[in-house]
Design an enzyme around this catalytic site. Structure first.
Site, PDB file in Angstrom:
ATOM      1  N   GLU A  85       0.846  -1.194   0.000  1.00  0.00           N
ATOM      2  CA  GLU A  85       0.000   0.000   0.000  1.00  0.00           C
ATOM      3  C   GLU A  85       0.884   1.247   0.000  1.00  0.00           C
ATOM      4  OE1 GLU A  85      -3.252   1.080  -0.207  1.00  0.00           O
ATOM      5  OE2 GLU A  85      -2.374   3.067   0.123  1.00  0.00           O
ATOM      6  N   GLN A  86       0.570   2.174  -0.895  1.00  0.00           N
ATOM      7  CA  GLN A  86       1.403   3.378  -1.013  1.00  0.00           C
ATOM      8  C   GLN A  86       1.267   4.323   0.186  1.00  0.00           C
ATOM      9  OE1 GLN A  86       0.143   5.497  -4.518  1.00  0.00           O
ATOM     10  NE2 GLN A  86      -1.894   5.937  -3.713  1.00  0.00           N
ATOM     11  N   ARG A 110     -15.849   4.855   6.223  1.00  0.00           N
ATOM     12  CA  ARG A 110     -14.907   4.094   5.390  1.00  0.00           C
ATOM     13  C   ARG A 110     -13.735   3.556   6.217  1.00  0.00           C
ATOM     14  NH1 ARG A 110     -10.684   5.014   1.890  1.00  0.00           N
ATOM     15  NH2 ARG A 110     -10.763   3.761   0.013  1.00  0.00           N
ATOM     16  N   TYR A 151     -26.766  10.845   5.103  1.00  0.00           N
ATOM     17  CA  TYR A 151     -27.144   9.809   6.064  1.00  0.00           C
ATOM     18  C   TYR A 151     -26.196   9.864   7.266  1.00  0.00           C
ATOM     19  CZ  TYR A 151     -23.587   7.184   3.345  1.00  0.00           C
ATOM     20  OH  TYR A 151     -22.449   6.804   2.681  1.00  0.00           O
TER      21      TYR A 151
HETATM   22  C1  LIG Z   1      -9.918   8.295  -0.173  1.00  0.00           C
HETATM   23  C2  LIG Z   1     -11.127   7.620  -0.775  1.00  0.00           C
HETATM   24  C3  LIG Z   1     -12.417   8.086  -0.500  1.00  0.00           C
HETATM   25  C4  LIG Z   1     -13.537   7.466  -1.073  1.00  0.00           C
HETATM   26  N1  LIG Z   1     -14.775   7.940  -0.786  1.00  0.00           N
HETATM   27  C5  LIG Z   1     -15.864   7.313  -1.287  1.00  0.00           C
HETATM   28  C6  LIG Z   1     -17.175   7.772  -0.991  1.00  0.00           C
HETATM   29  O1  LIG Z   1     -17.370   8.771  -0.287  1.00  0.00           O
HETATM   30  N2  LIG Z   1     -18.253   7.069  -1.498  1.00  0.00           N
HETATM   31  C7  LIG Z   1     -18.077   5.967  -2.316  1.00  0.00           C
HETATM   32  O2  LIG Z   1     -19.062   5.341  -2.749  1.00  0.00           O
HETATM   33  N3  LIG Z   1     -16.847   5.535  -2.627  1.00  0.00           N
HETATM   34  C8  LIG Z   1     -15.745   6.173  -2.147  1.00  0.00           C
HETATM   35  N4  LIG Z   1     -14.509   5.732  -2.472  1.00  0.00           N
HETATM   36  C9  LIG Z   1     -14.404   4.617  -3.410  1.00  0.00           C
HETATM   37  C10 LIG Z   1     -14.715   3.324  -2.822  1.00  0.00           C
HETATM   38  O3  LIG Z   1     -14.011   3.186  -1.625  1.00  0.00           O
HETATM   39  C11 LIG Z   1     -14.338   2.323  -3.904  1.00  0.00           C
HETATM   40  O4  LIG Z   1     -15.272   2.387  -4.999  1.00  0.00           O
HETATM   41  C12 LIG Z   1     -14.395   0.916  -3.474  1.00  0.00           C
HETATM   42  O5  LIG Z   1     -14.181   0.788  -2.140  1.00  0.00           O
HETATM   43  C13 LIG Z   1     -13.440   0.082  -4.311  1.00  0.00           C
HETATM   44  O6  LIG Z   1     -12.233   0.100  -3.649  1.00  0.00           O
HETATM   45  P1  LIG Z   1     -10.881  -0.351  -4.279  1.00  0.00           P
HETATM   46  O7  LIG Z   1     -10.221  -1.144  -3.219  1.00  0.00           O
HETATM   47  O8  LIG Z   1     -11.072  -0.927  -5.625  1.00  0.00           O
HETATM   48  O9  LIG Z   1     -10.115   1.031  -4.525  1.00  0.00           O
HETATM   49  P2  LIG Z   1      -9.617   2.127  -3.455  1.00  0.00           P
HETATM   50  O10 LIG Z   1     -10.505   2.174  -2.286  1.00  0.00           O
HETATM   51  O11 LIG Z   1      -9.422   3.367  -4.251  1.00  0.00           O
HETATM   52  O12 LIG Z   1      -8.212   1.556  -3.002  1.00  0.00           O
HETATM   53  C14 LIG Z   1      -7.059   1.561  -3.829  1.00  0.00           C
HETATM   54  C15 LIG Z   1      -5.835   1.517  -2.948  1.00  0.00           C
HETATM   55  O13 LIG Z   1      -4.666   1.329  -3.748  1.00  0.00           O
HETATM   56  C16 LIG Z   1      -3.637   2.184  -3.268  1.00  0.00           C
HETATM   57  N5  LIG Z   1      -2.699   2.412  -4.368  1.00  0.00           N
HETATM   58  C17 LIG Z   1      -2.932   3.097  -5.518  1.00  0.00           C
HETATM   59  N6  LIG Z   1      -1.844   3.098  -6.294  1.00  0.00           N
HETATM   60  C18 LIG Z   1      -0.887   2.396  -5.624  1.00  0.00           C
HETATM   61  C19 LIG Z   1       0.464   2.052  -5.915  1.00  0.00           C
HETATM   62  N7  LIG Z   1       1.057   2.417  -7.058  1.00  0.00           N
HETATM   63  N8  LIG Z   1       1.157   1.311  -5.025  1.00  0.00           N
HETATM   64  C20 LIG Z   1       0.566   0.916  -3.856  1.00  0.00           C
HETATM   65  N9  LIG Z   1      -0.721   1.236  -3.521  1.00  0.00           N
HETATM   66  C21 LIG Z   1      -1.423   1.958  -4.399  1.00  0.00           C
HETATM   67  C22 LIG Z   1      -4.395   3.420  -2.800  1.00  0.00           C
HETATM   68  O14 LIG Z   1      -3.630   4.191  -1.907  1.00  0.00           O
HETATM   69  C23 LIG Z   1      -5.631   2.814  -2.156  1.00  0.00           C
HETATM   70  O15 LIG Z   1      -5.437   2.502  -0.801  1.00  0.00           O
HETATM   71  C24 LIG Z   1     -13.373   6.343  -1.929  1.00  0.00           C
HETATM   72  C25 LIG Z   1     -12.054   5.882  -2.220  1.00  0.00           C
HETATM   73  C26 LIG Z   1     -10.946   6.521  -1.649  1.00  0.00           C
HETATM   74  C27 LIG Z   1      -9.552   6.009  -1.950  1.00  0.00           C
END
Ligand SMILES: Cc1cc2nc3c(=O)[nH]c(=O)nc-3n(C[C@H](O)[C@H](O)[C@H](O)COP(=O)(O)OP(=O)(O)OC[C@H]3O[C@@H](n4cnc5c(N)ncnc54)[C@H](O)[C@@H]3O)c2cc1C
Length: 401
Positions: A35-36, A109, A217
């Protein structure tokens, strides 16, 4: 394949990455998450998880822990923006459990990430923070992951869960460029002690106006109030969750809204603005032994609140398919084949749902009347429109959903 003999690198400790790591480790695979960020769950926001995502949390063994921090909204209520009159009510609460066998949960979250992190560590996953991936290469049946600090790591399979702006997607996968949808959204949290008690009806409240709507909410048993406010406009904003904006811009955009929304927005000290982009479905999610998961392969608009739920579904199916596959390549292809039709359908439906909230005055009134009548005559019929979404259970399903 016997997952105990295999090792995986998961890039990204978001909801999809942590869930996938946990599901793989529970099947005895060795998993390392990179994780970055220097710490997990720093950014606060509300996340909704429908019964389809709850099915995965339960199957991962997180039900009891989730119940300590999840809220259970009794309904989604839609209101006219100015009069704040209720136009429709979609029951959740007990009716959701009766219909789908599972609740509809809302989390802070950071709380949901903490649950998944604890579960993943307990299952034996190693999580490294401040580990930003700079490159991923595939050769033969192995992958080389290079960190920004220059270190290289080898693994058989790489699960790229690096989110909306996935670097792995950009390097190893082809796809059309995203296009601006003409919508921007502000989001934020307000300390509930700064608002009058019972300002809003219980549950999720949506205020629908011309070219804009606001969803709000409560979180953490009412201590916080989450909001997302969407406006149609021609000039675009940056796509990302962490771009701050002046709350005065938010207040100006929603100046014509009724007294509840006004009081909520008066209490906003900090808000983030993001441009909503449509990402056409990718042709492929798998390249050799690298697979995309979650927002990395199907970023979606927030109008169905399915970003987290769809990522959880991906995570479960990925581990389940690998568990029964002959080899890694076959398992990853089976994951893609099983997930792509459903994820694409949810992406498309999320895009359409945003338009429904923003119809023009004439059609908007008709739509309001239609919803109002449907809501009065058969409230559960409104919930029934989401059966395909909430009723899907990837944990027990064998076939493509
Ligand atoms: C800060 C934030 C706030 C959000 N707020 C909302 C919201 O209010 N409502 C909603 O519906 N959805 C929100 N989302 C999106 C929602 O969380 C996602 O649609 C869903 O949870 C899918 O998550 P994911 O794990 O695919 O991606 P993400 O939750 O975006 O996680 C991706 C992870 O990969 C890490 N990463 C990226 N690039 C690299 C790299 N090169 N090397 C190492 N690590 C890396 C990031 O730091 C992050 O922790 C938010 C996402 C984030 C990051």
């Amino acid at each position: 394949m016997n997952l105990a003999e295999h090792e995986f690198i998961v890039i990204g400790a978001g909801i999809a990455g942590l869930a996938a790591a946990m599901a793989l480790a529970q099947r005895r695979a060795r998993v390392r998450v990179l994780e970055q960020a220097s710490a997990l769950g720093e950014v606060g926001a509300g996340i909704q998880v429908g019964p389809n995502g709850v099915a995965v949390l339960e199957a991962l063994g997180l039900r009891d822990a989730a119940e300590t921090c999840a809220s259970l909204p009794p309904a989604i209520e839609l209101h006219h923006f100015a009069s704040e009159r209720r136009v429709a009510r979609i029951p959740l609460g007990r009716q959701c459990i009766a219909r789908y066998g599972r609740p509809y949960w809302q989390f802070h979250r950071a709380d949901l990430l903490a649950l998944l992190e604890a579960g993943a560590r307990e299952a034996g996953v190693t999580i490294e923070t401040a580990a930003r991936v700079a490159d991923v290469e595939t050769y033969g049946n192995r992958c080389r992951v290079t960190l920004e600090c220059g270190a290289t790591l080898l693994a058989e399979g790489v699960i790229a869960a690096d989110g909306l702006r996935s670097g792995v997607r950009g390097r190893l996968f082809q796809g059309e460029a995203p296009s601006f949808t003409g919508h921007v959204a502000w989001r934020g949290l307000v300390d509930a002690s700064r608002l009058p008690e019972r300002l809003f009806p219980d549950g999720v409240n949506v205020y629908m106006g011309p070219r804009r709507h606001l969803v709000t909410y409560p979180l953490r048993h009412g201590a916080l109030r989450n909001f997302v406010a969407v406006e149609e406009r021609d000039d675009w904003a940056i796509e990302g969750w962490t771009e701050p904006d002046d709350p005065a811009n938010l207040r100006a955009a929603f100046a014509g809204f009724g007294p509840r929304v006004k009081q909520l927005l008066e209490a906003v000290d900090e808000t983030f603005l993001w441009g909503l982009f449509d990402h056409p479905p990718l042709p492929n999610w798998v390249n050799g032994t690298v697979a995309l998961i979650g927002d990395a392969c199907h970023p979606m608009l927030p109008f169905l609140a399915q970003g987290a739920g769809t990522g959880l579904e991906d995570a479960w199916v990925l581990a389940a398919e690998l568990d029964v596959a002959k080899d890694l390549g076959q398992g990853l292809r089976a994951y893609e084949a099983r997930r792509k039709p459903r994820a694409t359908r949810i992406q498309r439906a999320s895009l359409r749902n945003g338009r429904i909230y923003h119809l023009g005055p004439g059609i908007g009134t008709l739509a309001h009347l239609g919803l109002s009548a449907a809501s009065a005559v058969a409230p559960s019929a409104l919930l029934g429109r989401f059966d395909w979404l909430y009723g899907a259970d990837v944990v027990s399903a064998q076939a493509t959903l």
